[in-house]
Design an enzyme around this catalytic site. Structure first.
Site, PDB file in Angstrom:
ATOM      1  N   TYR A 117      -3.981   1.367  16.023  1.00 11.17           N
ATOM      2  CA  TYR A 117      -2.743   1.468  16.790  1.00 11.17           C
ATOM      3  C   TYR A 117      -2.927   1.247  18.286  1.00 11.17           C
ATOM      4  O   TYR A 117      -2.071   0.671  18.939  1.00 11.17           O
ATOM      5  CB  TYR A 117      -2.091   2.846  16.572  1.00 11.17           C
ATOM      6  CG  TYR A 117      -1.549   2.999  15.170  1.00 11.17           C
ATOM      7  CD1 TYR A 117      -0.266   2.577  14.856  1.00 11.17           C
ATOM      8  CD2 TYR A 117      -2.342   3.514  14.155  1.00 11.17           C
ATOM      9  CE1 TYR A 117       0.237   2.679  13.570  1.00 11.17           C
ATOM     10  CE2 TYR A 117      -1.854   3.625  12.850  1.00 11.17           C
ATOM     11  CZ  TYR A 117      -0.564   3.198  12.571  1.00 11.17           C
ATOM     12  OH  TYR A 117      -0.078   3.286  11.288  1.00 11.17           O
ATOM     13  N   GLU A 121      -3.299  -0.332   8.279  1.00 13.20           N
ATOM     14  CA  GLU A 121      -2.145   0.179   9.032  1.00 13.20           C
ATOM     15  C   GLU A 121      -2.195  -0.433  10.418  1.00 13.20           C
ATOM     16  O   GLU A 121      -3.247  -0.428  11.068  1.00 13.20           O
ATOM     17  CB  GLU A 121      -2.178   1.708   9.204  1.00 13.20           C
ATOM     18  CG  GLU A 121      -1.801   2.482   7.989  1.00 13.20           C
ATOM     19  CD  GLU A 121      -1.719   3.984   8.257  1.00 13.20           C
ATOM     20  OE1 GLU A 121      -1.443   4.400   9.403  1.00 13.20           O
ATOM     21  OE2 GLU A 121      -1.951   4.733   7.301  1.00 13.20           O
ATOM     22  N   ARG A 132       0.852  -1.191   0.000  1.00 15.97           N
ATOM     23  CA  ARG A 132       0.000   0.000   0.000  1.00 15.97           C
ATOM     24  C   ARG A 132       0.891   1.246   0.000  1.00 15.97           C
ATOM     25  O   ARG A 132       1.748   1.386   0.877  1.00 15.97           O
ATOM     26  CB  ARG A 132      -0.901  -0.017   1.243  1.00 15.97           C
ATOM     27  CG  ARG A 132      -1.703   1.229   1.397  1.00 15.97           C
ATOM     28  CD  ARG A 132      -2.604   1.231   2.642  1.00 15.97           C
ATOM     29  NE  ARG A 132      -3.192   2.555   2.739  1.00 15.97           N
ATOM     30  CZ  ARG A 132      -3.245   3.296   3.836  1.00 15.97           C
ATOM     31  NH1 ARG A 132      -2.807   2.818   4.987  1.00 15.97           N
ATOM     32  NH2 ARG A 132      -3.757   4.509   3.802  1.00 15.97           N
ATOM     33  N   HIS A 152      -3.029  11.007   1.205  1.00 12.38           N
ATOM     34  CA  HIS A 152      -2.409  10.770   2.507  1.00 12.38           C
ATOM     35  C   HIS A 152      -1.736  12.078   2.930  1.00 12.38           C
ATOM     36  O   HIS A 152      -0.535  12.146   3.143  1.00 12.38           O
ATOM     37  CB  HIS A 152      -1.436   9.600   2.439  1.00 12.38           C
ATOM     38  CG  HIS A 152      -1.122   8.962   3.765  1.00 12.38           C
ATOM     39  ND1 HIS A 152      -1.291   7.624   4.031  1.00 12.38           N
ATOM     40  CD2 HIS A 152      -0.630   9.496   4.920  1.00 12.38           C
ATOM     41  CE1 HIS A 152      -0.906   7.355   5.271  1.00 12.38           C
ATOM     42  NE2 HIS A 152      -0.493   8.493   5.836  1.00 12.38           N
ATOM     43  N   ASN A 171      -7.291   1.404  10.123  1.00 14.04           N
ATOM     44  CA  ASN A 171      -5.968   1.696  10.671  1.00 14.04           C
ATOM     45  C   ASN A 171      -6.084   1.612  12.183  1.00 14.04           C
ATOM     46  O   ASN A 171      -6.930   2.278  12.788  1.00 14.04           O
ATOM     47  CB  ASN A 171      -5.500   3.092  10.260  1.00 14.04           C
ATOM     48  CG  ASN A 171      -5.305   3.211   8.755  1.00 14.04           C
ATOM     49  OD1 ASN A 171      -5.425   2.221   8.022  1.00 14.04           O
ATOM     50  ND2 ASN A 171      -5.003   4.403   8.287  1.00 14.04           N
ATOM     51  N   GLU A 230      -7.384   8.512   6.794  1.00 14.30           N
ATOM     52  CA  GLU A 230      -7.525   9.148   8.103  1.00 14.30           C
ATOM     53  C   GLU A 230      -7.986  10.602   8.007  1.00 14.30           C
ATOM     54  O   GLU A 230      -7.246  11.525   8.398  1.00 14.30           O
ATOM     55  CB  GLU A 230      -6.216   9.018   8.905  1.00 14.30           C
ATOM     56  CG  GLU A 230      -5.841   7.567   9.165  1.00 14.30           C
ATOM     57  CD  GLU A 230      -4.561   7.398   9.987  1.00 14.30           C
ATOM     58  OE1 GLU A 230      -3.967   8.414  10.389  1.00 14.30           O
ATOM     59  OE2 GLU A 230      -4.154   6.252  10.216  1.00 14.30           O
TER      60      GLU A 230
HETATM   61  O1  IFM Z   1       2.738   7.548  10.144  1.00 12.72           O
HETATM   62  C1  IFM Z   1       1.370   7.598  10.372  1.00 12.72           C
HETATM   63  C2  IFM Z   1       0.607   7.450   9.076  1.00 12.72           C
HETATM   64  O2  IFM Z   1       0.977   8.413   8.157  1.00 12.72           O
HETATM   65  C3  IFM Z   1      -0.876   7.586   9.324  1.00 12.72           C
HETATM   66  N1  IFM Z   1      -1.314   6.710  10.366  1.00 12.72           N
HETATM   67  C4  IFM Z   1      -0.558   6.678  11.595  1.00 12.72           C
HETATM   68  C5  IFM Z   1       0.924   6.495  11.303  1.00 12.72           C
HETATM   69  C6  IFM Z   1       1.717   6.476  12.618  1.00 12.72           C
HETATM   70  O3  IFM Z   1       1.539   7.679  13.306  1.00 12.72           O
END
Ligand code: IFM
Length: 484
Positions: A314, A387, A95, A139, A312, A184
């Protein structure tokens, strides 16, 4: 590149559970992700126009180490090297994002043939290596010319994005079948126009909500243009999700969780997949805007049929509304509560879970919960984790990077994906963030997310232990399926 500890990760568990690699269906997309400004460099090369990030990084104090993306990790000049890394790990998907100002230097109108040539060569190299390209259209590197004309708070930016999407598809759509429109929008709208931590660095809460809406209109226009040109193309939007928990059962905390969940998780998803914004979020936002930017027909336009929802993931949030909700810790991607317009009386609380170098709590079960919740609430759409990854302060020693914390993070989140699949979630892919260390926005080069270590002085790349482990897993998963 096999490493010793791979059996613990990929083999059968002590409890006799199935090996991780065998828990994914055939045809599963195994990938890694990057974005244009974070990796390409070559910001003044071959007719690329200026972007809001070029402008932002030049302002003192915006990026912690004073760095910029002028060189980044030089991916523009290193197609072969980057594709070789993807291939060596055995990935079947990659990606990456298109730089809008590289393709349309003024944001609309003229198409820059050299920009198209670069992405065309990248796509060809990937296909040649047996890797499916997943292309993100936006992005965050908005052409500066469009910001000069008002940026995302202005509707015209969305119209120009529709043009850009059509031009990109015309050039690459014969070979690219997976399209993620906007990545995002929460970050682009609220970090860009409310807290000002990201480009263009504006602190205008009302304008940030207009920006969020226009990013969704842009998504609708792009998805429509792509499907019109190729009904077989797979369209998607990339959203960043966080489970949000109340710090206690107290009504103020429960309401704080509702508000943050609304802006972070439900606002964009309901718009894209249900054609409406959640009423409670509109009520909250009503404190700062009159919504006069929403035009008749917009919600239908935003609600395009989507093939894949790109997830995405985290971390998770625990929030409080008590004591005016002062921010007590940085479990959030930002310390600034002004990134949540109309919600600046919410505090983010740490719970004692281990954290990454970003201060983000590590909560893999939250990924399973997020995928299940998305499938329950939006049942008609397939999901892909586009992500997932972690920053840690890596050390390169004798050409090796022993990043056991990242390896554990990736392994536990891949296992969380398998758990979701076991529970019936139609998950079709997993993309690690990121292929290689790169420019981490306002953190510059101080945070490393890569599976591959990059020496930022020389540009040399080294597989970290996490990258070796991920490659082993993917090769094993794919060969299991091919053997069937
Ligand atoms: O690096 C970023 C990415 O560009 C968008 N999502 C979160 C990642 C980590 O912060």
């Amino acid at each position: 590149m096999t490493i010793d500890n791979d059996t613990a990760a990929n083999g059968a568990g002590d409890d006799g559970s199935a090996p991780l690699a065998s828990r994914f269906p055939s045809g599963f997309s195994w990938g890694a992700a990057t974005s244009s400004y974070q990796v390409e460099g070559a910001t003044s090369t071959d007719g690329r126009g200026s972007s809001i990030w070029d402008t932002f990084v030049a302002e003192p104090g915006r990026v912690v180490d004073g760095s910029n993306g002028d060189t980044a990790i030089d991916s523009y000049r290193n197609i072969e090297g980057d594709v070789a890394l993807v291939k060596e790990m055995g990935l079947n998907a990659y990606r990456f994002s298109l730089s809008w100002p590289r393709i349309m230097p003024e944001g609309g109108g003229r198409v820059n043939a050299a920009g198209i040539a670069y992405y065309s060569a990248l796509v060809d190299a990937l296909l040649e290596a047996g890797v499916t390209p997943w292309v993100t259209l936006y992005h965050w590197d908005l052409p500066q010319a469009l910001e000069n004309a008002g940026g995302w708070p202005k509707r015209d930016t969305a119209e120009r994005f529709g043009e850009f999407a059509a031009a990109a598809h015309e050039a690459l759509g014969d070979r690219v079948k997976h399209w993620i429109t906007v990545n995002e929008p929460w970050c682009a709208a609220f970090l860009g126009y409310s807290s000002g931590e990201h480009a263009p660095g504006r602190r205008e809460p009302a304008a940030s909500i207009a920006a969020a809406h226009h990013l969704m209109v842009a998504h609708g226009l792009a998805a429509q243009a792509i499907k019109e040109a190729d009904p077989e193309a797979k369209t998607s939007i990339g959203l960043n999700f966080y489970p949000v928990y109340a710090a206690s059962d107290a009504p103020v905390d429960v309401d704080a969780a509702r508000r943050i969940d609304g802006v972070q998780n439900r606002f964009f998803t309901d718009a894209a997949l249900k054609g409406r914004y959640p009423e409670d979020v509109l009520d909250d936002f009503g404190a700062v805007t009159d919504f006069s930017f929403i035009e008749v027909g917009d919600m239908e336009l935003i609600n395009q049929p989507l093939d894949i929802l790109s997830v995405n993931f985290y971390s998770q949030f625990t929030v409080t509304g008590a004591d005016g909700g002062s921010v007590s810790a940085s479990a959030a991607p930002t310390d600034s509560d002004s990134a949540w317009p109309a919600n600046d009386h919410v505090g983010f609380v740490t719970t004692g879970l281990p954290q990454t170098d970003m201060g983000w709590e590590i909560a893999p079960a939250g990924l399973t919960d997020t995928l299940k919740r998305l499938h329950d609430n939006y049942p008609g759409v397939k999901l892909a984790v586009t992500e997932n990854g972690a920053a840690f302060p890596d050390k390169l020693l004798d050409g090796q990077v022993a990043d056991s914390e990242r390896l554990d993070y990736v392994r536990d989140h891949v296992a969380a994906c398998a758990d979701a699949i076991d529970e019936g979630v139609p998950l079709i892919g997993y993309f690690a963030w990121s292929l290689a260390d790169n420019f981490e926005w306002a953190w510059g080069y101080t945070k490393r997310f890569g599976l591959v270590y990059v020496d930022f002085e020389t540009g040399r790349r080294y597989f970290k232990d996490s990258g070796k482990w991920y490659g082993d897993l993917v090769r094993q998963a794919r060969s299991n399926r091919e053997a069937e």
